[in-house]
Design an enzyme around this catalytic site. Structure first.
Site, PDB file in Angstrom:
ATOM      1  N   TYR A 282       0.661  -1.318  -0.004  1.00 14.93           N
ATOM      2  CA  TYR A 282      -0.085  -0.002   0.165  1.00 14.93           C
ATOM      3  C   TYR A 282       0.979   1.185  -0.009  1.00 14.93           C
ATOM      4  O   TYR A 282       0.492   2.148  -0.823  1.00 14.93           O
ATOM      5  CB  TYR A 282      -0.971   0.058   1.201  1.00 14.93           C
ATOM      6  CG  TYR A 282      -1.489   1.045   1.563  1.00 14.93           C
ATOM      7  CD1 TYR A 282      -0.897   2.131   2.551  1.00 14.93           C
ATOM      8  CD2 TYR A 282      -2.813   1.817   1.087  1.00 14.93           C
ATOM      9  CE1 TYR A 282      -1.588   3.374   2.787  1.00 14.93           C
ATOM     10  CE2 TYR A 282      -3.382   2.941   1.233  1.00 14.93           C
ATOM     11  CZ  TYR A 282      -2.904   3.644   2.062  1.00 14.93           C
ATOM     12  OH  TYR A 282      -3.253   4.950   2.510  1.00 14.93           O
TER      13      TYR A 282
HETATM   14  N1  LIG Z   1      -9.218   7.360   6.314  1.00 14.51           N
HETATM   15  C1  LIG Z   1      -8.154   7.622   6.687  1.00 14.51           C
HETATM   16  O1  LIG Z   1      -7.624   8.059   8.059  1.00 14.51           O
HETATM   17  C2  LIG Z   1      -6.847   7.862   5.732  1.00 14.51           C
HETATM   18  C3  LIG Z   1      -7.419   7.975   4.542  1.00 14.51           C
HETATM   19  N2  LIG Z   1      -6.221   8.063   3.537  1.00 14.51           N
HETATM   20  C4  LIG Z   1      -6.611   7.977   2.055  1.00 14.51           C
HETATM   21  O2  LIG Z   1      -7.871   9.246   1.935  1.00 14.51           O
HETATM   22  C5  LIG Z   1      -8.663   8.589   0.938  1.00 14.51           C
HETATM   23  C6  LIG Z   1      -9.982   8.551   1.552  1.00 14.51           C
HETATM   24  O3  LIG Z   1      -9.808   7.473   2.660  1.00 14.51           O
HETATM   25  P1  LIG Z   1     -11.198   6.823   2.900  1.00 14.51           P
HETATM   26  O4  LIG Z   1     -12.543   7.618   2.833  1.00 14.51           O
HETATM   27  O5  LIG Z   1     -11.083   6.413   4.284  1.00 14.51           O
HETATM   28  O6  LIG Z   1     -11.205   5.865   2.037  1.00 14.51           O
HETATM   29  P2  LIG Z   1     -12.104   4.147   2.140  1.00 14.51           P
HETATM   30  O7  LIG Z   1     -11.111   3.008   1.979  1.00 14.51           O
HETATM   31  O8  LIG Z   1     -13.110   4.261   2.749  1.00 14.51           O
HETATM   32  O9  LIG Z   1     -12.744   4.211   0.422  1.00 14.51           O
HETATM   33  C7  LIG Z   1     -12.016   3.883  -0.649  1.00 14.51           C
HETATM   34  C8  LIG Z   1     -12.839   3.923  -1.809  1.00 14.51           C
HETATM   35  O10 LIG Z   1     -12.153   3.447  -2.642  1.00 14.51           O
HETATM   36  C9  LIG Z   1     -12.910   2.655  -3.640  1.00 14.51           C
HETATM   37  N3  LIG Z   1     -12.180   1.399  -4.182  1.00 14.51           N
HETATM   38  C10 LIG Z   1     -11.710   0.490  -3.505  1.00 14.51           C
HETATM   39  N4  LIG Z   1     -11.153  -0.539  -4.365  1.00 14.51           N
HETATM   40  C11 LIG Z   1     -11.674  -0.197  -5.491  1.00 14.51           C
HETATM   41  C12 LIG Z   1     -11.699  -0.803  -6.885  1.00 14.51           C
HETATM   42  N5  LIG Z   1     -10.924  -2.151  -7.008  1.00 14.51           N
HETATM   43  N6  LIG Z   1     -12.060  -0.157  -7.653  1.00 14.51           N
HETATM   44  C13 LIG Z   1     -12.694   1.012  -7.609  1.00 14.51           C
HETATM   45  N7  LIG Z   1     -12.797   1.686  -6.672  1.00 14.51           N
HETATM   46  C14 LIG Z   1     -12.295   1.128  -5.545  1.00 14.51           C
HETATM   47  C15 LIG Z   1     -13.945   2.132  -2.831  1.00 14.51           C
HETATM   48  O11 LIG Z   1     -15.314   2.178  -3.786  1.00 14.51           O
HETATM   49  P3  LIG Z   1     -16.448   1.436  -3.393  1.00 14.51           P
HETATM   50  O12 LIG Z   1     -16.847   1.581  -1.822  1.00 14.51           O
HETATM   51  O13 LIG Z   1     -17.645   1.846  -4.143  1.00 14.51           O
HETATM   52  O14 LIG Z   1     -16.154  -0.381  -3.431  1.00 14.51           O
HETATM   53  C16 LIG Z   1     -14.076   3.446  -1.698  1.00 14.51           C
HETATM   54  O15 LIG Z   1     -15.166   4.142  -2.086  1.00 14.51           O
HETATM   55  C17 LIG Z   1      -8.073   7.221   0.433  1.00 14.51           C
HETATM   56  O16 LIG Z   1      -7.177   7.367  -0.803  1.00 14.51           O
HETATM   57  C18 LIG Z   1      -7.201   6.800   1.519  1.00 14.51           C
HETATM   58  O17 LIG Z   1      -5.938   6.018   1.145  1.00 14.51           O
HETATM   59  C19 LIG Z   1      -4.942   8.314   3.831  1.00 14.51           C
HETATM   60  C20 LIG Z   1      -4.535   8.224   5.097  1.00 14.51           C
HETATM   61  C21 LIG Z   1      -5.636   8.094   6.222  1.00 14.51           C
HETATM   62  N1  LIG Z   2      -8.173   3.456   1.691  1.00 16.05           N
HETATM   63  C1  LIG Z   2      -7.802   3.715   3.003  1.00 16.05           C
HETATM   64  N2  LIG Z   2      -6.692   4.078   3.301  1.00 16.05           N
HETATM   65  C2  LIG Z   2      -6.212   4.414   4.424  1.00 16.05           C
HETATM   66  C3  LIG Z   2      -7.082   4.357   5.564  1.00 16.05           C
HETATM   67  C4  LIG Z   2      -8.510   4.262   5.237  1.00 16.05           C
HETATM   68  O1  LIG Z   2      -9.468   4.026   6.107  1.00 16.05           O
HETATM   69  N3  LIG Z   2      -8.855   3.976   4.025  1.00 16.05           N
HETATM   70  N4  LIG Z   2      -7.061   4.652   6.783  1.00 16.05           N
HETATM   71  C5  LIG Z   2      -5.588   4.917   7.256  1.00 16.05           C
HETATM   72  C6  LIG Z   2      -5.263   5.399   8.491  1.00 16.05           C
HETATM   73  O2  LIG Z   2      -4.001   4.878   8.903  1.00 16.05           O
HETATM   74  C7  LIG Z   2      -6.282   5.490   9.468  1.00 16.05           C
HETATM   75  O3  LIG Z   2      -6.994   4.334   9.485  1.00 16.05           O
HETATM   76  C8  LIG Z   2      -5.557   5.435  11.069  1.00 16.05           C
HETATM   77  O4  LIG Z   2      -4.849   4.205  11.338  1.00 16.05           O
HETATM   78  C9  LIG Z   2      -4.403   5.064   6.136  1.00 16.05           C
HETATM   79  N5  LIG Z   2      -5.098   4.620   4.737  1.00 16.05           N
END
Ligand SMILES: NC(=O)C1=CN([C@@H]2O[C@H](COP(=O)(O)OP(=O)(O)OC[C@H]3O[C@@H](n4cnc5c(N)ncnc54)[C@H](OP(=O)(O)O)[C@@H]3O)[C@@H](O)[C@H]2O)C=CC1
Ligand SMILES: Nc1nc2c(c(=O)[nH]1)N=C([C@H](O)[C@@H](O)CO)CN2
Length: 235
Positions: free
Chosen positions: A146
């Site tokens: 990742y």
């Molecule tokens: N949440 C956090 O604290 C953190 C988040 N991030 C980054 O911020 C962004 C938003 O985070 P968050 O809202 O938690 O993300 P989520 O993991 O909740 O959602 C990710 C999205 O990616 C889509 N997705 C996953 N696999 C596929 C695939 N094979 N094809 C198409 N779409 C796909 C999903 O679509 P569907 O639901 O329609 O299947 C979903 O809507 C992400 O890029 C994440 O890596 C980074 C660090 C911390």
């Molecule tokens: N696709 C995602 N990427 C990440 C997430 C997530 O929820 N979806 N969350 C993190 C953070 O590390 C957070 O979960 C705190 O542990 C990183 N990337």
């Protein structure tokens, strides 16, 4: 003239809340999803156009580009938000999951930026925002694939910023703990917040505000902004 945005992963969590915010601002919004149809139903009720694509499938991504290209000549904002947060154990036990990490974070953003380049150039202030991670700079040993994929997306951000200038700007946002997953227990949450100088889960509004900041500042490209409560200082 009405602005147009494309947000990937718009069916839940950050992508969903960003989509709602931009719809409220009057955007024509293409809301990409893979499986979260319920969130897209809500966004379509607000005027969005849902576009389904599995980013592990090139044909599916290219069909998404064709759908958007046939519906609009101009795209003002593309947010590459879709992500699969798979740990080492997941990818070590499933080669498809390992491939998906690089397809979703690398292949899909590349094909979307390239495929929509003409529409982004027609905007007059075309902007791509790639959502990476603080771990793109200094990787976690628990999410090796990742972190590598997010680092690749960070590098791609700089390359396209140089390549698409001056008609299109390309920047990245590096989230920290903005929104825990439901499965994250209290112990994990406390551990993460102990490593976060501002000691709170950021929530989604600071991310949405950073999208607006990058949109409204025409002299920033090739940049990456941490929205992480300072956690990037500690890893
Ligand atoms: N949440 C956090 O604290 C953190 C988040 N991030 C980054 O911020 C962004 C938003 O985070 P968050 O809202 O938690 O993300 P989520 O993991 O909740 O959602 C990710 C999205 O990616 C889509 N997705 C996953 N696999 C596929 C695939 N094979 N094809 C198409 N779409 C796909 C999903 O679509 P569907 O639901 O329609 O299947 C979903 O809507 C992400 O890029 C994440 O890596 C980074 C660090 C911390
Ligand atoms: N696709 C995602 N990427 C990440 C997430 C997530 O929820 N979806 N969350 C993190 C953070 O590390 C957070 O979960 C705190 O542990 C990183 N990337």
């Amino acid at each position: 003239m009405r602005k147009t945005a494309v947000i990937t992963g718009a069916g839940r969590r950050f992508g969903f809340e960003l989509a709602k915010a931009l719809l409220t601002e009057g955007y024509q919004l293409f809301a990409h999803y893979n499986s979260s149809r319920d969130g897209i139903d809500e966004l379509e009720a607000l005027g969005a156009q849902g576009v389904q694509a599995d980013f592990t499938n090139i044909d599916s991504i290219q069909a998404m580009v064709r759908t958007i290209s046939s519906a609009t000549d101009s795209v003002d904002l593309l947010v590459n938000n879709a992500s699969c947060f798979f740990d080492n154990e997941t990818v070590d036990n499933d080669n498809n999951a390992l491939a998906a990490v690089f397809q979703v974070h690398g292949m899909a953003p590349y094909l979307l930026i390239s495929g929509l380049q003409r529409q982004l150039s027609h905007s007059g202030n075309g902007l791509v925002i790639n959502i990476t991670d603080i771990y793109a700079d200094r990787p976690s040993t628990d999410y090796i694939a990742y972190c590598a994929a997010k680092a690749g997306l960070a590098n791609m951000t700089q390359a396209f910023a140089k390549s698409l200038a001056p008609s299109v700007r390309v920047n990245a946002i590096q989230p920290g703990p903005i929104l825990f997953l439901p499965e994250h227990d209290k112990e994990h949450r406390m551990q993460v917040l102990d490593e976060t100088p501002l000691r709170v889960e950021g929530g989604l509004e600071p991310m949405i505000e950073t999208v607006r900041f990058l949109r409204d500042n025409p002299f920033i490209t090739g940049e990456s902004i941490k929205v992480d409560g300072g956690r990037g200082l500690m890893i």
